[in-house]
Design a protein around this motif. Structure first.
Motif, PDB file in Angstrom:
ATOM      1  N   ASP A   1      -3.881  -9.554   8.977  1.00  0.00           N
ATOM      2  CA  ASP A   1      -3.375  -8.222   8.681  1.00  0.00           C
ATOM      3  C   ASP A   1      -4.343  -7.464   7.763  1.00  0.00           C
ATOM      4  O   ASP A   1      -3.996  -6.442   7.190  1.00  0.00           O
ATOM      5  N   GLY A   2      -5.567  -8.004   7.634  1.00  0.00           N
ATOM      6  CA  GLY A   2      -6.564  -7.366   6.786  1.00  0.00           C
ATOM      7  C   GLY A   2      -6.412  -7.689   5.310  1.00  0.00           C
ATOM      8  O   GLY A   2      -7.205  -7.244   4.488  1.00  0.00           O
ATOM      9  N   LYS A   3      -5.399  -8.465   4.951  1.00  0.00           N
ATOM     10  CA  LYS A   3      -5.142  -8.834   3.564  1.00  0.00           C
ATOM     11  C   LYS A   3      -5.200 -10.352   3.427  1.00  0.00           C
ATOM     12  O   LYS A   3      -5.086 -11.071   4.411  1.00  0.00           O
ATOM     13  N   ALA A   4      -5.333 -10.813   2.206  1.00  0.00           N
ATOM     14  CA  ALA A   4      -5.362 -12.254   1.947  1.00  0.00           C
ATOM     15  C   ALA A   4      -4.017 -12.885   2.308  1.00  0.00           C
ATOM     16  O   ALA A   4      -2.965 -12.384   1.917  1.00  0.00           O
ATOM     17  N   GLN A   5      -4.077 -13.953   3.092  1.00  0.00           N
ATOM     18  CA  GLN A   5      -2.890 -14.719   3.452  1.00  0.00           C
ATOM     19  C   GLN A   5      -3.067 -16.124   2.889  1.00  0.00           C
ATOM     20  O   GLN A   5      -4.019 -16.815   3.232  1.00  0.00           O
ATOM     21  N   SER A   6      -2.160 -16.520   2.013  1.00  0.00           N
ATOM     22  CA  SER A   6      -2.258 -17.825   1.350  1.00  0.00           C
ATOM     23  C   SER A   6      -1.512 -18.895   2.133  1.00  0.00           C
ATOM     24  O   SER A   6      -0.455 -18.638   2.702  1.00  0.00           O
ATOM     25  N   ARG A   7      -2.087 -20.075   2.138  1.00  0.00           N
ATOM     26  CA  ARG A   7      -1.469 -21.250   2.768  1.00  0.00           C
ATOM     27  C   ARG A   7      -1.591 -22.416   1.788  1.00  0.00           C
ATOM     28  O   ARG A   7      -2.642 -22.647   1.208  1.00  0.00           O
ATOM     29  N   THR A   8      -0.515 -23.170   1.656  1.00  0.00           N
ATOM     30  CA  THR A   8      -0.539 -24.351   0.808  1.00  0.00           C
ATOM     31  C   THR A   8      -0.896 -25.559   1.663  1.00  0.00           C
ATOM     32  O   THR A   8      -0.341 -25.757   2.740  1.00  0.00           O
ATOM     33  N   VAL A   9      -1.848 -26.350   1.172  1.00  0.00           N
ATOM     34  CA  VAL A   9      -2.257 -27.589   1.825  1.00  0.00           C
ATOM     35  C   VAL A   9      -1.673 -28.734   0.997  1.00  0.00           C
ATOM     36  O   VAL A   9      -1.882 -28.797  -0.212  1.00  0.00           O
ATOM     37  N   TYR A  10      -0.950 -29.609   1.659  1.00  0.00           N
ATOM     38  CA  TYR A  10      -0.362 -30.775   0.995  1.00  0.00           C
ATOM     39  C   TYR A  10      -1.178 -32.005   1.369  1.00  0.00           C
ATOM     40  O   TYR A  10      -1.580 -32.169   2.518  1.00  0.00           O
ATOM     41  N   ALA A  11      -1.409 -32.856   0.382  1.00  0.00           N
ATOM     42  CA  ALA A  11      -2.119 -34.114   0.621  1.00  0.00           C
ATOM     43  C   ALA A  11      -1.289 -35.247   0.038  1.00  0.00           C
ATOM     44  O   ALA A  11      -0.793 -35.160  -1.088  1.00  0.00           O
ATOM     45  N   THR A  12      -1.134 -36.297   0.832  1.00  0.00           N
ATOM     46  CA  THR A  12      -0.377 -37.466   0.386  1.00  0.00           C
ATOM     47  C   THR A  12      -1.313 -38.658   0.331  1.00  0.00           C
ATOM     48  O   THR A  12      -1.899 -39.044   1.351  1.00  0.00           O
ATOM     49  N   LEU A  13      -1.491 -39.211  -0.880  1.00  0.00           N
ATOM     50  CA  LEU A  13      -2.262 -40.442  -1.051  1.00  0.00           C
ATOM     51  C   LEU A  13      -1.395 -41.570  -0.517  1.00  0.00           C
ATOM     52  O   LEU A  13      -0.244 -41.729  -0.921  1.00  0.00           O
ATOM     53  N   LEU A  14      -1.930 -42.319   0.417  1.00  0.00           N
ATOM     54  CA  LEU A  14      -1.150 -43.362   1.077  1.00  0.00           C
ATOM     55  C   LEU A  14      -1.205 -44.647   0.261  1.00  0.00           C
ATOM     56  O   LEU A  14      -2.162 -45.418   0.348  1.00  0.00           O
ATOM     57  N   GLY A  15      -0.191 -44.851  -0.555  1.00  0.00           N
ATOM     58  CA  GLY A  15      -0.132 -46.012  -1.433  1.00  0.00           C
ATOM     59  C   GLY A  15      -0.233 -47.325  -0.676  1.00  0.00           C
ATOM     60  O   GLY A  15      -0.793 -48.305  -1.178  1.00  0.00           O
ATOM     61  N   SER A  16       0.271 -47.353   0.530  1.00  0.00           N
ATOM     62  CA  SER A  16       0.228 -48.583   1.323  1.00  0.00           C
ATOM     63  C   SER A  16      -1.208 -48.959   1.699  1.00  0.00           C
ATOM     64  O   SER A  16      -1.477 -50.085   2.086  1.00  0.00           O
ATOM     65  N   ARG A  17      -2.128 -48.036   1.574  1.00  0.00           N
ATOM     66  CA  ARG A  17      -3.534 -48.303   1.909  1.00  0.00           C
ATOM     67  C   ARG A  17      -4.428 -48.275   0.674  1.00  0.00           C
ATOM     68  O   ARG A  17      -5.631 -48.111   0.760  1.00  0.00           O
ATOM     69  N   LEU A  18      -3.833 -48.440  -0.491  1.00  0.00           N
ATOM     70  CA  LEU A  18      -4.573 -48.266  -1.746  1.00  0.00           C
ATOM     71  C   LEU A  18      -5.171 -49.556  -2.294  1.00  0.00           C
ATOM     72  O   LEU A  18      -5.807 -49.547  -3.321  1.00  0.00           O
ATOM     73  N   ASN A  19      -5.061 -50.653  -1.628  1.00  0.00           N
ATOM     74  CA  ASN A  19      -5.582 -51.918  -2.116  1.00  0.00           C
ATOM     75  C   ASN A  19      -7.113 -51.893  -2.074  1.00  0.00           C
ATOM     76  O   ASN A  19      -7.746 -52.449  -1.182  1.00  0.00           O
ATOM     77  N   VAL A  20      -7.705 -51.228  -3.088  1.00  0.00           N
ATOM     78  CA  VAL A  20      -9.158 -51.032  -3.152  1.00  0.00           C
ATOM     79  C   VAL A  20      -9.646 -51.413  -4.546  1.00  0.00           C
ATOM     80  O   VAL A  20      -8.863 -51.540  -5.483  1.00  0.00           O
ATOM     81  N   GLN A  21     -10.974 -51.575  -4.668  1.00  0.00           N
ATOM     82  CA  GLN A  21     -11.528 -51.922  -5.979  1.00  0.00           C
ATOM     83  C   GLN A  21     -11.487 -50.717  -6.915  1.00  0.00           C
ATOM     84  O   GLN A  21     -11.429 -49.572  -6.467  1.00  0.00           O
ATOM     85  N   ALA A  22     -11.520 -50.997  -8.228  1.00  0.00           N
ATOM     86  CA  ALA A  22     -11.512 -49.945  -9.243  1.00  0.00           C
ATOM     87  C   ALA A  22     -12.803 -49.128  -9.123  1.00  0.00           C
ATOM     88  O   ALA A  22     -13.906 -49.689  -9.067  1.00  0.00           O
TER      89      ALA A  22
END
Length: 168
Positions: free
Chosen positions: A134-155
């Motif tokens: 529409d010629g004007k700024a249109q905002s969109r929210t992006v959601y991100a989910t950290l998948l705890g079930s896949r978090l078994n990683v080194q520090a």
């Protein structure tokens, strides 16, 4: 004498009226404008999941906002792609560790609304966000989910960059 004066006045008046008739000539020119279709995008702040224990199995949801400006009545699609998982168009992101030799890649999922909403990827017609400018700024929210079930990683410190692509 009155008759002569009246005739003289009428003759004089008729000759003057001949001078008062205007003659015109006309021409024309075009006025043109070509409006090009265009879009621009501004990416929001970083999504920071903070610090978590490597043994955590809890999903963590965060969000950011992007802004798109497109020409009036121009249809467009917004796609998101993870740099570390660029071959995947399903909005599944992978973060790389800062430590050399660390091949662990904790995953996160990009979504169009809350953690259970539609996936936001880069496949037009499947998982992008469609809109009309529409010629004007249109905002969109992006959601991100950290998948705890896949978090078994080194520090380590992990990061990724998401590319926002507007197709019009």
């Amino acid at each position: 004498m009155k008759k002569t004066l009246l005739v003289s006045a009428l003759v004089a008046l008729s000759s003057l009226s001949g001078l008062a008739v205007a003659v015109t000539a006309t021409g024309s020119f075009d006025v043109k404008l070509k409006v090009l279709k265009a879009c621009s995008v501004s990416a929001g702040n970083a999504i920071d999941f903070g610090s978590v224990a490597s043994s955590s199995t809890t999903d963590i949801e965060k969000n950011t906002t992007i802004s798109v400006v497109c020409s009036n009545k121009l249809s467009y699609n917004i796609g998101l792609t993870s740099t570390n998982n660029s071959g995947d168009n399903t909005g599944l992101g992978k973060m790389a560790g800062a430590t050399s030799g660390n091949n662990d890649k904790p995953s996160y999922q990009l979504r169009q609304n809350t953690g259970t909403g539609p996936i936001w990827g880069s496949s037009i017609g499947t998982n992008t966000v469609a809109a009309t400018g529409d010629g004007k700024a249109q905002s969109r929210t992006v959601y991100a989910t950290l998948l705890g079930s896949r978090l078994n990683v080194q520090a380590d410190d992990y990061s990724d960059k998401v590319t926002v692509t507007v197709t019009y």
